[in-house]
Design a protein around this motif. Sequence first.
Motif, mmCIF file in Angstrom:
data_model
loop_
_atom_site.group_PDB
_atom_site.id
_atom_site.type_symbol
_atom_site.label_atom_id
_atom_site.label_comp_id
_atom_site.label_asym_id
_atom_site.label_seq_id
_atom_site.Cartn_x
_atom_site.Cartn_y
_atom_site.Cartn_z
ATOM 1 N N ILE A 1 0.871 -1.167 0.000
ATOM 2 C CA ILE A 1 0.000 0.000 0.000
ATOM 3 C C ILE A 1 0.913 1.223 0.000
ATOM 4 O O ILE A 1 1.807 1.323 0.835
ATOM 5 C CB ILE A 1 -0.893 0.031 1.252
ATOM 6 N N THR B 1 -4.697 8.309 0.784
ATOM 7 C CA THR B 1 -4.946 6.915 1.150
ATOM 8 C C THR B 1 -6.162 6.832 2.079
ATOM 9 O O THR B 1 -6.282 7.610 3.017
ATOM 10 C CB THR B 1 -3.717 6.323 1.877
ATOM 11 N N GLN C 1 -8.516 1.311 1.751
ATOM 12 C CA GLN C 1 -7.311 0.756 1.121
ATOM 13 C C GLN C 1 -6.482 -0.054 2.110
ATOM 14 O O GLN C 1 -5.686 -0.892 1.719
ATOM 15 C CB GLN C 1 -6.482 1.883 0.500
ATOM 16 N N CYS D 1 0.024 9.234 5.582
ATOM 17 C CA CYS D 1 -1.405 8.910 5.678
ATOM 18 C C CYS D 1 -2.058 9.726 6.784
ATOM 19 O O CYS D 1 -1.438 10.019 7.805
ATOM 20 C CB CYS D 1 -1.606 7.430 6.014
#
Length: 364
Positions: free
Chosen positions: A109, A115, A119, A162
């Motif tokens: 990932i 993100t 996901q 993230c």
Amino acid sequence: MADKTNLQRLPAEELFQNELNALMAAEKYPVPAGWRMSPRSVLTYICGGRAGDTPITPKYIGHQRLVEIAIATLVTDRALLLIGEPGTAKSWLSEHLCAAINGDSTRVIQGTAGTTEEQIRYSWNYAMLIAQGPSPAAMLKSPVYRAMEEGAIARVEEISRCASEVQDALISILSEKRISVPELSVEVPAKKGFSVIATANTRDKGVNEMSAALRRRFNIVVLPSPESLEEEMEIVRSRVEQLSAGLGLDLSAQLPAGDVVEKVCTIFRELRSGQTLDGAQKLKGTSGVLSTAEAISLLANSMALAGSFGGGTITDRDLAAALQGAVIKDEDKDGVAWKEYLQNIMKKRGSRWLGLYKECAELL
Ligand SMILES: Nc1ncnc2c1ncn2[C@@H]1O[C@H](COP(=O)(O)OP(=O)(O)O)[C@@H](O)[C@H]1O
Ligand SMILES: [Mg+2]
């Protein structure tokens, strides 16, 4: 099997399939659940050595102890976080660890500001979801989900980019070691061998600081920039050789001479640290990160230039153009720093540097 000779970049497990097979064939030590080889064999794969008659090329060059700690972490049920400056081989090490341990480094990932939690966990094929309602067939499993089911390792790149709710989703997975799918009323427990390798750049601090809770779930291994000029030259030399062979650059150009590698590494190390290698003179640093990775691609580019438009050997002229492109990221500030470096340091270094100095100065 499909033809893979025309792929731009093969995953590590395919590039080094022979080495991995040799290591598995020569295995002498116990293999942890879910792994393909013992921790010692993984170490040999990463740091180099032999497996029976097959030589194993070193992938990561640096402290073997760090690699041992990283591998030992994965033997326990803790996740591994590799942090360091850009270009210190965090992604590279993560990929090769997965290649050796699982024979599959592609459960990845890529962390970005965009993100989403889905996901990290799972999402749906919406056409199927609407037509048939939630069903296992309509489910799109994330790489982490698949790794849990298979007892394998998932990679999360640049985790600190993230958003925090995405990081939180990972916390619950890492602490519970299970993922619940309320839509199907199921709980999927992680098989033995499941773990996560995440990477984060120290330069990204402040983008989304990793929460203390998340840090606690990880064993953190800091990958340093190469300690000495010699070590950095060794990394650059060996990677340029592999990379240029992969791209076919070695058909039309020669590998950079030792002298060229030394000059690039010297300039990068000095601009990175803000002083000359002997520590005698201070100098202005630059805004970009002049990483080892960047030195590698700079030299590969120079080989392409020399091979396509020159005599096949990297000249001072090729090098000067590549250096200027790498060093000057921010026109005003870096331009000044580079000019000063040329005048105050490179020009005064004697005849061995004079040719390069002249070509660099001419471009300014
Ligand atoms: N110590 C090292 N040993 C081997 N290769 C290295 C080392 N440091 C940097 N590299 C090379 O630099 C390149 C970029 O590394 P990468 O893993 O993308 O960096 P990052 O730390 O930013 O994820 C890779 O090609 C890798 O081979
Ligand atoms: Mg990376």
